[in-house]
Design a protein around this motif. Structure first.
Motif, PDB file in Angstrom:
ATOM      1  N   VAL A   8      48.067-103.372 -64.391  1.00  0.00           N
ATOM      2  CA  VAL A   8      47.320-103.514 -65.636  1.00  0.00           C
ATOM      3  C   VAL A   8      47.405-102.175 -66.361  1.00  0.00           C
ATOM      4  N   MET A   9      47.708-102.215 -67.644  1.00  0.00           N
ATOM      5  CA  MET A   9      47.765-100.993 -68.429  1.00  0.00           C
ATOM      6  C   MET A   9      46.485-100.888 -69.256  1.00  0.00           C
ATOM      7  N   VAL A  10      45.903 -99.700 -69.269  1.00  0.00           N
ATOM      8  CA  VAL A  10      44.654 -99.472 -69.984  1.00  0.00           C
ATOM      9  C   VAL A  10      44.841 -98.297 -70.928  1.00  0.00           C
ATOM     10  N   TYR A  11      44.353 -98.432 -72.141  1.00  0.00           N
ATOM     11  CA  TYR A  11      44.385 -97.345 -73.108  1.00  0.00           C
ATOM     12  C   TYR A  11      42.963 -96.849 -73.297  1.00  0.00           C
ATOM     13  N   LEU A  12      42.767 -95.532 -73.177  1.00  0.00           N
ATOM     14  CA  LEU A  12      41.438 -94.944 -73.295  1.00  0.00           C
ATOM     15  C   LEU A  12      41.426 -93.852 -74.345  1.00  0.00           C
ATOM     16  N   ASP A  13      40.251 -93.630 -74.909  1.00  0.00           N
ATOM     17  CA  ASP A  13      40.066 -92.460 -75.752  1.00  0.00           C
ATOM     18  C   ASP A  13      40.223 -91.221 -74.867  1.00  0.00           C
ATOM     19  N   HIS A  17      38.995 -90.514 -70.887  1.00  0.00           N
ATOM     20  CA  HIS A  17      39.946 -90.217 -69.820  1.00  0.00           C
ATOM     21  C   HIS A  17      39.589 -88.885 -69.145  1.00  0.00           C
ATOM     22  N   GLU A  18      39.206 -87.916 -69.917  1.00  0.00           N
ATOM     23  CA  GLU A  18      38.806 -86.622 -69.357  1.00  0.00           C
ATOM     24  C   GLU A  18      37.580 -86.789 -68.452  1.00  0.00           C
ATOM     25  N   PHE A  19      36.625 -87.604 -68.894  1.00  0.00           N
ATOM     26  CA  PHE A  19      35.445 -87.870 -68.076  1.00  0.00           C
ATOM     27  C   PHE A  19      35.844 -88.513 -66.750  1.00  0.00           C
ATOM     28  N   LEU A  20      36.748 -89.503 -66.802  1.00  0.00           N
ATOM     29  CA  LEU A  20      37.210 -90.161 -65.581  1.00  0.00           C
ATOM     30  C   LEU A  20      37.939 -89.180 -64.663  1.00  0.00           C
ATOM     31  N   LYS A  21      38.732 -88.276 -65.234  1.00  0.00           N
ATOM     32  CA  LYS A  21      39.430 -87.273 -64.423  1.00  0.00           C
ATOM     33  C   LYS A  21      38.435 -86.390 -63.682  1.00  0.00           C
ATOM     34  N   GLU A  27      34.832 -86.905 -56.686  1.00  0.00           N
ATOM     35  CA  GLU A  27      34.829 -87.817 -55.540  1.00  0.00           C
ATOM     36  C   GLU A  27      36.100 -87.719 -54.702  1.00  0.00           C
ATOM     37  N   HIS A  28      36.939 -86.734 -55.015  1.00  0.00           N
ATOM     38  CA  HIS A  28      38.196 -86.522 -54.283  1.00  0.00           C
ATOM     39  C   HIS A  28      39.055 -87.786 -54.293  1.00  0.00           C
ATOM     40  N   ARG A  29      39.164 -88.382 -55.482  1.00  0.00           N
ATOM     41  CA  ARG A  29      39.965 -89.589 -55.676  1.00  0.00           C
ATOM     42  C   ARG A  29      40.962 -89.329 -56.806  1.00  0.00           C
ATOM     43  N   THR A  30      41.920 -90.224 -56.929  1.00  0.00           N
ATOM     44  CA  THR A  30      42.764 -90.224 -58.114  1.00  0.00           C
ATOM     45  C   THR A  30      42.034 -91.027 -59.190  1.00  0.00           C
ATOM     46  N   VAL A  31      42.444 -90.836 -60.429  1.00  0.00           N
ATOM     47  CA  VAL A  31      41.848 -91.619 -61.516  1.00  0.00           C
ATOM     48  C   VAL A  31      42.141 -93.095 -61.281  1.00  0.00           C
ATOM     49  N   ASN A  32      43.354 -93.414 -60.876  1.00  0.00           N
ATOM     50  CA  ASN A  32      43.716 -94.804 -60.624  1.00  0.00           C
ATOM     51  C   ASN A  32      42.824 -95.419 -59.541  1.00  0.00           C
ATOM     52  N   LEU A  38      35.954 -99.113 -59.552  1.00  0.00           N
ATOM     53  CA  LEU A  38      34.990 -99.547 -60.564  1.00  0.00           C
ATOM     54  C   LEU A  38      35.232-100.989 -60.993  1.00  0.00           C
ATOM     55  N   LEU A  39      36.487-101.354 -61.166  1.00  0.00           N
ATOM     56  CA  LEU A  39      36.808-102.735 -61.539  1.00  0.00           C
ATOM     57  C   LEU A  39      36.440-103.715 -60.432  1.00  0.00           C
TER      58      LEU A  39
END
Length: 52
Positions: A8-13, A17-21, A27-32, A38-39
């Protein structure tokens, strides 16, 4: 071995995206991985609501 899971491709502001990073780093995770978690939580919650 490549995953057979659908993509799934997602486009973010950029600010979101910076907040998710930052969240993922906390949490020592990747953004993906964070987005996947979360999904999955949102899907599980929606399924529970539909069962009621």
């Amino acid at each position: 071995m490549p995953s057979k899971k659908p993509r799934v491709m997602v486009y973010l502001d950029p600010d979101k995206h910076e907040f998710l990073k930052e969240w993922a780093e906390d949490e020592h995770r990747t953004v993906n991985n964070l987005i996947t978690m979360l999904l999955e939580q949102a899907i599980d919650k929606k399924k529970e609501e539909k069962e009621k």
